[in-house]
Scaffold this active site. Structure first.
Site, short mmCIF file in Angstrom:
data_model
loop_
_atom_site.label_atom_id
_atom_site.label_comp_id
_atom_site.label_asym_id
_atom_site.label_seq_id
_atom_site.Cartn_x
_atom_site.Cartn_y
_atom_site.Cartn_z
N ASP A 231 0.83 -1.20 0.00
CA ASP A 231 0.00 0.00 0.00
C ASP A 231 0.87 1.26 0.00
OD1 ASP A 231 -2.26 1.51 0.08
OD2 ASP A 231 -2.72 1.16 2.18
N ARG B 6 -0.20 9.16 -10.30
CA ARG B 6 -0.32 7.90 -9.55
C ARG B 6 0.34 6.74 -10.31
NH1 ARG B 6 -3.87 7.55 -5.48
NH2 ARG B 6 -4.26 5.33 -5.82
N SER C 110 -7.02 -6.07 -5.90
CA SER C 110 -8.13 -6.65 -5.13
C SER C 110 -9.42 -6.60 -5.94
CB SER C 110 -8.32 -5.88 -3.82
OG SER C 110 -9.02 -4.68 -4.07
N GLU D 188 -11.92 -5.22 -5.09
CA GLU D 188 -12.47 -3.87 -4.89
C GLU D 188 -11.75 -2.82 -5.76
OE1 GLU D 188 -11.79 -5.81 -2.01
OE2 GLU D 188 -13.91 -6.36 -1.97
N ASN D 189 -10.57 -3.18 -6.27
CA ASN D 189 -9.79 -2.20 -7.06
C ASN D 189 -10.47 -1.82 -8.38
OD1 ASN D 189 -6.46 -3.34 -6.04
ND2 ASN D 189 -7.73 -1.71 -5.21
N LEU E 182 -7.04 -5.10 7.12
CA LEU E 182 -6.72 -6.24 6.25
C LEU E 182 -7.23 -6.07 4.82
CD1 LEU E 182 -7.32 -9.37 8.53
CD2 LEU E 182 -5.17 -8.31 7.85
N SER E 183 -8.22 -5.18 4.63
CA SER E 183 -8.75 -4.94 3.29
C SER E 183 -9.07 -6.23 2.54
CB SER E 183 -7.78 -4.08 2.47
OG SER E 183 -7.59 -2.83 3.10
C1 FPP Z 1 -1.73 0.36 -3.30
O1 FPP Z 1 -1.34 1.67 -3.52
C2 FPP Z 1 -1.32 -0.51 -4.33
C3 FPP Z 1 -2.15 -1.10 -5.25
C4 FPP Z 1 -3.59 -0.87 -5.35
C5 FPP Z 1 -1.66 -2.02 -6.22
C6 FPP Z 1 -0.35 -2.68 -5.92
C7 FPP Z 1 0.27 -2.87 -7.23
C8 FPP Z 1 1.56 -2.80 -7.52
C9 FPP Z 1 2.65 -2.65 -6.54
C10 FPP Z 1 1.97 -2.91 -8.91
C11 FPP Z 1 1.53 -4.14 -9.63
C12 FPP Z 1 2.09 -5.38 -9.04
C13 FPP Z 1 2.74 -6.35 -9.70
C14 FPP Z 1 3.07 -7.62 -9.01
C15 FPP Z 1 3.11 -6.20 -11.11
P1 FPP Z 1 -2.47 2.78 -3.53
O2 FPP Z 1 -2.67 3.20 -4.93
O3 FPP Z 1 -3.68 2.29 -2.83
O4 FPP Z 1 -1.75 3.88 -2.70
P2 FPP Z 1 -2.45 5.04 -1.84
O5 FPP Z 1 -3.26 4.36 -0.78
O6 FPP Z 1 -1.29 5.79 -1.31
O7 FPP Z 1 -3.29 5.84 -2.81
#
Ligand code: FPP
Length: 229
Positions: free
Chosen positions: A18, A31, A63, A65-66, A184-185
């Site tokens: 995160d 972002r 996730s 939810e993403n 834990l989301s």
């Molecule tokens: C959280 O940061 C991260 C994600 C939603 C995705 C995680 C993905 C990666 C690290 C890249 C893809 C992974 C691989 C294995 C290729 P956020 O955007 O929620 O951060 P914030 O809470 O600060 O906005």
């Protein structure tokens, strides 16, 4: 996923990656750049896995939810996944890393599914597992596993566990979340029942192999009781 053996050494660590967005915001960057740097943090970690002797590292990459994020951001994340598999697959093979995917990944774009199937086949003989959670939600995983157990006529802790996406992985020892959020989301809800938890303030793009090494060393030093004395 069987009972945890108290060997002192962690076998299976999972990470909620995160803070990519906040990392970018702090630098007035888009972002998408934060996510790119997040992938670089993943790459550094995978490259450093071997001497850590972990059997499995599970990463929460996308996730269920993403999907609520903007279409552009979802596209960015999917494109990063395509690029990551393409560029790093040869390294996985060379370094004996076995890829595993958990979640409803079969419903992703057909080209990604095909790419992942190929990567799974090519890395099947690897020693250390990199499990990537894609289109993953813990409640949904438990519901799917319970439905499968019910269809076979027995609903019990054991039969549900045997149908989880992680059934073939070692028990989860340690769950880490970066960026200071303490929740834990919907990640590995069942598997976290006895896992230790570590919440660190580091934003994901700044997470280094040394952070994981430190967490593993601290874990090995602690006494664990599993609800007993
Ligand atoms: C959280 O940061 C991260 C994600 C939603 C995705 C995680 C993905 C990666 C690290 C890249 C893809 C992974 C691989 C294995 C290729 P956020 O955007 O929620 O951060 P914030 O809470 O600060 O906005």
């Amino acid at each position: 996923m069987g009972d945890r053996l108290d060997t002192g050494r962690a076998r299976h660590v999972a990470i909620i990656m995160d803070g990519n967005g906040r990392w970018a915001k702090k630098r007035a960057l888009p972002r998408a750049i934060g996510h790119q740097r997040g992938v670089e943090a993943v790459r550094r970690l995978v490259r450093a896995l071997e001497p850590m002797e972990l059997e499995c590292l599970t990463l929460y990459a996308f996730s269920s939810e993403n999907w609520k994020r903007s279409e552009d951001e979802v596209d960015d994340l999917m494109n990063l996944m395509r690029k990551f598999i393409k560029s790093d697959l040869p390294e996985f093979i060379a370094n004996d890393v076995k890829l595993k995917i958990i979640g409803d990944w079969q419903s992703l774009a057909p080209d990604i599914v095909a790419m992942l199937e190929d990567a799974l086949a090519q890395t099947a003989k690897g020693k250390q597992t990199l499990a990537v959670a894609l289109n993953y939600g813990g409640q949904h995983e438990i519901a799917r596993a319970a439905a499968k157990a019910a269809a076979k006529g027995e609903v019990s802790v054991e039969s549900i566990a045997a149908h989880l996406d992680t059934a073939d992985l070692p028990p989860l020892d340690l769950l880490i979340r970066t960026s200071g959020e303490i929740r834990l989301s919907n990640f590995l809800l069942w598997q976290s029942a006895y896992a230790e938890m570590l919440f660190v303030d580091t934003l994901w793009p700044d997470f280094e192999p040394a952070h994981l090494k430190q967490a593993l060393d601290d874990f090995a030093r602690r006494e664990r009781r599993y609800g007993g004395r």
